[in-house]
Design a protein around this motif. Structure first.
Motif, PDB file in Angstrom:
ATOM      1  N   TYR A   2       0.703  -1.295   0.038  1.00 42.36           N
ATOM      2  CA  TYR A   2      -0.179  -0.007  -0.012  1.00 42.36           C
ATOM      3  C   TYR A   2       0.934   1.266  -0.076  1.00 42.36           C
ATOM      4  O   TYR A   2       1.874   1.320   0.859  1.00 42.36           O
ATOM      5  N   VAL A   3       0.540   2.182  -0.805  1.00 44.09           N
ATOM      6  CA  VAL A   3       1.187   3.438  -0.813  1.00 44.09           C
ATOM      7  C   VAL A   3       0.319   4.473  -0.478  1.00 44.09           C
ATOM      8  O   VAL A   3      -0.971   4.738  -1.256  1.00 44.09           O
ATOM      9  N   THR A   4       0.653   5.558   0.340  1.00 42.92           N
ATOM     10  CA  THR A   4      -0.357   6.677   0.774  1.00 42.92           C
ATOM     11  C   THR A   4       0.411   7.752   0.331  1.00 42.92           C
ATOM     12  O   THR A   4       1.559   8.045   0.940  1.00 42.92           O
ATOM     13  N   VAL A   5       0.166   8.922  -0.467  1.00 44.89           N
ATOM     14  CA  VAL A   5       0.670  10.302  -0.517  1.00 44.89           C
ATOM     15  C   VAL A   5       0.280  11.254   0.796  1.00 44.89           C
ATOM     16  O   VAL A   5      -0.850  11.497   0.839  1.00 44.89           O
ATOM     17  N   LEU A   6       1.242  11.533   1.498  1.00 42.69           N
ATOM     18  CA  LEU A   6       1.125  12.458   2.701  1.00 42.69           C
ATOM     19  C   LEU A   6       1.225  13.789   2.108  1.00 42.69           C
ATOM     20  O   LEU A   6       0.563  14.542   2.533  1.00 42.69           O
ATOM     21  N   VAL A   7       2.016  13.928   1.204  1.00 47.66           N
ATOM     22  CA  VAL A   7       2.225  15.446   0.693  1.00 47.66           C
ATOM     23  C   VAL A   7       2.635  15.275  -0.859  1.00 47.66           C
ATOM     24  O   VAL A   7       3.298  14.566  -1.117  1.00 47.66           O
ATOM     25  N   GLU A   8       2.043  16.287  -1.697  1.00 49.45           N
ATOM     26  CA  GLU A   8       2.550  16.233  -2.996  1.00 49.45           C
ATOM     27  C   GLU A   8       1.980  17.799  -3.479  1.00 49.45           C
ATOM     28  O   GLU A   8       1.274  18.381  -2.560  1.00 49.45           O
ATOM     29  N   ASN A  46      -0.577  16.102   7.685  1.00 49.48           N
ATOM     30  CA  ASN A  46      -1.542  15.478   6.710  1.00 49.48           C
ATOM     31  C   ASN A  46      -1.561  13.832   7.168  1.00 49.48           C
ATOM     32  O   ASN A  46      -2.631  13.195   7.276  1.00 49.48           O
ATOM     33  N   ALA A  47      -0.403  13.266   7.676  1.00 48.03           N
ATOM     34  CA  ALA A  47      -0.472  11.866   8.335  1.00 48.03           C
ATOM     35  C   ALA A  47      -1.260  11.559   9.335  1.00 48.03           C
ATOM     36  O   ALA A  47      -2.125  10.672   9.555  1.00 48.03           O
ATOM     37  N   GLN A  48      -1.257  12.555  10.140  1.00 48.69           N
ATOM     38  CA  GLN A  48      -2.150  12.733  11.519  1.00 48.69           C
ATOM     39  C   GLN A  48      -3.847  12.494  11.101  1.00 48.69           C
ATOM     40  O   GLN A  48      -4.549  11.626  11.604  1.00 48.69           O
ATOM     41  N   LYS A  49      -3.937  13.552  10.135  1.00 46.76           N
ATOM     42  CA  LYS A  49      -5.306  13.573   9.591  1.00 46.76           C
ATOM     43  C   LYS A  49      -5.927  12.159   8.838  1.00 46.76           C
ATOM     44  O   LYS A  49      -6.923  11.967   8.942  1.00 46.76           O
ATOM     45  N   LEU A  50      -4.887  11.435   8.224  1.00 43.24           N
ATOM     46  CA  LEU A  50      -5.112  10.377   7.621  1.00 43.24           C
ATOM     47  C   LEU A  50      -4.997   9.180   8.510  1.00 43.24           C
ATOM     48  O   LEU A  50      -5.253   7.993   8.130  1.00 43.24           O
ATOM     49  N   SER A 251      -2.155  12.238  -5.873  1.00 42.36           N
ATOM     50  CA  SER A 251      -2.361  13.535  -5.325  1.00 42.36           C
ATOM     51  C   SER A 251      -2.287  13.138  -3.631  1.00 42.36           C
ATOM     52  O   SER A 251      -2.168  12.128  -3.403  1.00 42.36           O
ATOM     53  N   THR A 252      -1.818  14.421  -3.048  1.00 40.41           N
ATOM     54  CA  THR A 252      -2.163  14.150  -1.753  1.00 40.41           C
ATOM     55  C   THR A 252      -3.304  13.667  -1.074  1.00 40.41           C
ATOM     56  O   THR A 252      -4.391  13.913  -1.519  1.00 40.41           O
ATOM     57  N   GLY A 253      -3.043  12.776  -0.038  1.00 43.61           N
ATOM     58  CA  GLY A 253      -4.274  11.734   0.358  1.00 43.61           C
ATOM     59  C   GLY A 253      -4.580  10.512  -0.473  1.00 43.61           C
ATOM     60  O   GLY A 253      -5.186   9.831   0.331  1.00 43.61           O
ATOM     61  N   ARG A 254      -4.115  10.358  -1.537  1.00 43.67           N
ATOM     62  CA  ARG A 254      -4.613   9.253  -2.316  1.00 43.67           C
ATOM     63  C   ARG A 254      -3.797   8.000  -1.932  1.00 43.67           C
ATOM     64  O   ARG A 254      -2.513   8.010  -1.501  1.00 43.67           O
ATOM     65  N   SER A 255      -4.426   6.987  -1.697  1.00 41.66           N
ATOM     66  CA  SER A 255      -3.907   5.747  -1.274  1.00 41.66           C
ATOM     67  C   SER A 255      -3.836   4.813  -2.683  1.00 41.66           C
ATOM     68  O   SER A 255      -5.161   4.667  -3.168  1.00 41.66           O
TER      69      SER A 255
END
Length: 258
Positions: A2-8, A46-50, A251-255
């Protein structure tokens, strides 16, 4: 995996802010991996929000010595007290955009005992390897895009020897992570030929013309699935989609599950 974008650079997820930079959270081979740390502390917010707990990260990798990938290094060291951070031994060089704007890392962090400096190759866990490709033969010369290295009081085009790539091998699938592909995405694809390539192409300054079409056609020859972001450029991504059948934007937030 799994890959999650924390910021972009972009965000289409409500409540998550973007910035010019990159930070990816990866779960693979029973490890939690942080690949790059963005420009500021935003990756951690962003990681905290996710709901992603950076304190639990097992391994961190810095792809190269630029501020928009390692600016959050001190924040990560503050949050996480255990993960080794792998970076090139050249990561703390004097890197500039042109002769004036410093774009390197905070030199005060260079002696931190959590940092592990790498050479050409490094095994950092089961199915996890780092490569600099500094001795690989290049077939394409895309230039340094105005990025420079200051040495002996003089400026030289950056040769990006401080850049490294993370290869994750899991369940017969090879996934390559490249922060900005400064050494050239065409050569990187040729060197590794992964099943999946995740990262920036460094095309954002290029016009959407025949040259870019040629690059896209070359990448499209390979069966690789591309998940791109950051320095690729959104206009360039949209232009290349017609030439690369398996091209996606992160983009930011996408997994994504790979």
């Amino acid at each position: 995996m799994y890959v999650t974008v924390l910021v972009e650079n972009t965000s289409f997820t409500e409540g998550l802010r973007p910035e010019h930079g990159l930070s990816l959270y990866i779960e693979a081979n029973d490890k939690k991996i942080l690949f790059d740390m963005g420009q500021t502390e935003l990756f951690a917010d962003n990681a905290q929000k996710l709901g992603i707990h950076l304190a639990d990260v097992d391994i961190a990798v810095l792809s190269h010595g630029h501020y928009d990938h390692g600016g959050g290094l001190s924040k990560f060291l503050e949050i996480n007290k255990k993960a080794p951070i792998y970076l090139s031994r050249y990561a703390f060089g004097a890197y500039f955009h042109g002769p004036e704007r410093y774009i390197g890392l905070d030199a005060a962090l260079a002696q931190n005992d959590r940092l592990i400096y790498t050479d050409d190759t490094a095994s950092i866990g089961s199915g996890l390897s780092l490569y600099s490709c500094n001795t690989c033969q290049k077939s394409f010369e895309l230039g340094s895009f105005g990025l420079t290295l200051k040495r002996g009081g003089k400026f030289f085009p950056d040769d990006f020897r401080h850049e490294q790539y993370l290869l994750v091998e899991e369940k017969h699938k090879r996934v390559l992570f490249s922060g900005c592909s400064h050494k050239g995405i065409l050569d990187i694809e040729e060197w590794f030929r992964p099943d999946v390539l995740v990262g920036g192409f460094h095309f954002s300054k290029l016009p959407t013309d025949g040259t870019l079409a040629g690059y896209a056609k070359y990448l499209g020859r390979f069966p690789t699935a591309y998940y791109t972001c950051h320095c690729t450029g959104t206009a360039q991504f949209e232009f290349m989609k017609s030439y690369i059948g398996n091209l996606h934007y992160l983009s930011t937030g996408r997994s994504v599950k790979l």
